[in-house]
Structure formats: C-alpha cells, structure tokens
Design a protein around this motif. Structure first.
Motif, mmCIF file in Angstrom:
data_model
loop_
_atom_site.group_PDB
_atom_site.id
_atom_site.type_symbol
_atom_site.label_atom_id
_atom_site.label_comp_id
_atom_site.label_asym_id
_atom_site.label_seq_id
_atom_site.Cartn_x
_atom_site.Cartn_y
_atom_site.Cartn_z
ATOM 1 N N GLY A 66 0.783 -1.223 0.000
ATOM 2 C CA GLY A 66 0.000 0.000 0.000
ATOM 3 C C GLY A 66 0.813 1.270 0.000
ATOM 4 N N THR A 67 2.109 1.155 0.231
ATOM 5 C CA THR A 67 2.983 2.321 0.242
ATOM 6 C C THR A 67 4.378 1.906 -0.190
ATOM 7 N N ALA A 68 5.100 2.828 -0.814
ATOM 8 C CA ALA A 68 6.459 2.527 -1.274
ATOM 9 C C ALA A 68 7.389 2.200 -0.122
ATOM 10 N N ARG A 69 7.032 2.625 1.094
ATOM 11 C CA ARG A 69 7.882 2.321 2.258
ATOM 12 C C ARG A 69 7.972 0.820 2.506
ATOM 13 N N HIS A 70 6.990 0.077 2.031
ATOM 14 C CA HIS A 70 6.990 -1.377 2.225
ATOM 15 C C HIS A 70 7.946 -2.100 1.284
ATOM 16 N N SER A 71 8.601 -1.371 0.395
ATOM 17 C CA SER A 71 9.510 -2.018 -0.558
ATOM 18 C C SER A 71 10.674 -2.721 0.132
ATOM 19 N N ALA A 75 3.896 -0.199 -5.650
ATOM 20 C CA ALA A 75 2.963 0.506 -4.789
ATOM 21 C C ALA A 75 1.807 1.025 -5.646
ATOM 22 N N GLU A 88 0.847 3.921 -6.579
ATOM 23 C CA GLU A 88 1.198 4.958 -7.549
ATOM 24 C C GLU A 88 1.960 4.428 -8.748
ATOM 25 N N ASP A 89 2.505 3.209 -8.650
ATOM 26 C CA ASP A 89 3.264 2.641 -9.768
ATOM 27 C C ASP A 89 2.373 2.213 -10.926
ATOM 28 N N SER A 128 6.393 7.039 -12.201
ATOM 29 C CA SER A 128 6.483 5.837 -11.372
ATOM 30 C C SER A 128 6.089 4.594 -12.165
#
Length: 201
Positions: free
Chosen positions: A120-125, A151, A153-154, A161
């Motif tokens: 759900g967020t790029a932080r989870h990458s 994420a 937005e990708d 993105s």
C-alpha cells in the motif's frame, strides 16, 4: 537452446489483484527476455489463493494433496521461478510462506528466483531485501539481483512511477537467465590463514 519452463506463483488474495497483475507482467517480460536469447518458453502460473486449504492440510499432514502435488512438481521442474506476494505487516503473507514451506527440500537450490511484492505504500519495498531475500538465500536459490516492488502509484498510466515499474520489470526479467552470470565467490568462505596474514602473504 533447450525449452525453458518458468513457474509463476502469485499470493494475491483478492480479485482483481495487483499482485496477480504484477506476476503476469513479470512472466510476460521474462518470456520476452528468454525468447530474445533464442529459447522456447513455457510459462505455468498458479494463484496460491486457489490452493489455500491444500497448503494448510499439507502443513498439518506433511503430505501434499492430489491437487497440490502438480503445483509442487512444476516448481521442481522449472528452470526459473517468479514469486509475488502482497505485503502484510511489513513482511510476506502467510499464504506465501506456507507455499515456500511445503516445497520439497532442496528444490530451489541454484534455481533462479525473481522476487516481487506489492504494498500500500512505497515504504513497504523493504520487504524485498529484509524479508524475501534472506528467505530464498537460506534455501540456496539463485535470487536475481533486481527485486520488483509495486505501490499503488506505480500503476498510474503515463506517470514516471509507472515507467519506473516497467523498467524494473524488464531489468529483473533479463536477469532470470543466469547461465552466463559470473559466480562471485564469498571472501569469507576462503579466509586467509592467520599465519599468512602475519607473514604479510
């Protein structure tokens, strides 16, 4: 060049599923990359959500069902494996982990594995390098260098993105064929003897 079999395992739980969509894109990109090398490619995909009960029963009994056995055999025969999981609690999903846990011992040794995840967020990458890479390294898989995380937005059409996701997808797919990849030796596996260090050798 011999025919190549690529197995694809997607652990998405919902329909439609961004996890499945990413798996399909990676499979298509990997097919193109191998065909450019002159290979004939078979891709066999499985949605793990369809085998949830079978995976649980395998964990309990220690034996795969008649329905699950062909899936495990496909992974064993495959020349490469693409795995995609949604991110739950900053890690891979329980469904995904059950699938890995029931694979036959040694089946992933030296097998190219392309890892990918959605969240759900790029932080989870970070799930790629902090959770998935150690998991597959412990199984002695030949994990490709580029992992792919997507994420929300990708997926935007025309956005930078989205272009970045396409680039990462193509790069990772090109790394699945590792026959010509040089083996980098771990210097800690062959340490210099202490007496040689003292002698300046």
């Amino acid at each position: 060049m011999k025919r190549r079999l690529i197995a694809v395992a997607s652990a998405g739980l919902r329909q439609p599923s961004s996890t499945l969509l990413l798996a399909e894109r990676l499979a298509a990109a990997t097919r193109r990359a191998l065909e450019r090398l002159g290979a004939e490619v078979d891709v066999q995909s499985v949605e793990l959500r369809d085998y949830g009960h079978h995976l649980v029963n395998n964990m309990i009994t220690g034996h795969p069902s008649e329905e699950l056995r062909p899936v495990l055999d496909t992974v064993a025969r495959a020349d490469g494996l693409i795995v995609v999981t949604p991110t739950f609690s900053a890690s891979y999903s329980g469904l995904f982990k059950m699938f890995v846990d029931v694979l036959d011992e040694g089946v992933l040794e030296d097998k190219p594995v392309l890892m990918a995840a959605t969240g759900g967020t790029a932080r989870h990458s970070l799930v790629l390098d902090q959770e998935m890479r150690p998991l597959f390294s412990s199984l002695r898989a030949a994990v490709v260098t580029t992992g792919v995380f997507a994420a929300p937005e990708d997926w935007g059409s025309g956005h930078a993105s989205a272009a970045s996701l396409a680039d990462r997808t193509e790069r990772a797919a090109g790394e699945v064929d590792r026959r010509d990849t040089p083996v980098v030796e771990d210097p800690y596996m062959t340490p210099t003897p202490f007496e040689d260090l003292l002698a300046g050798g």
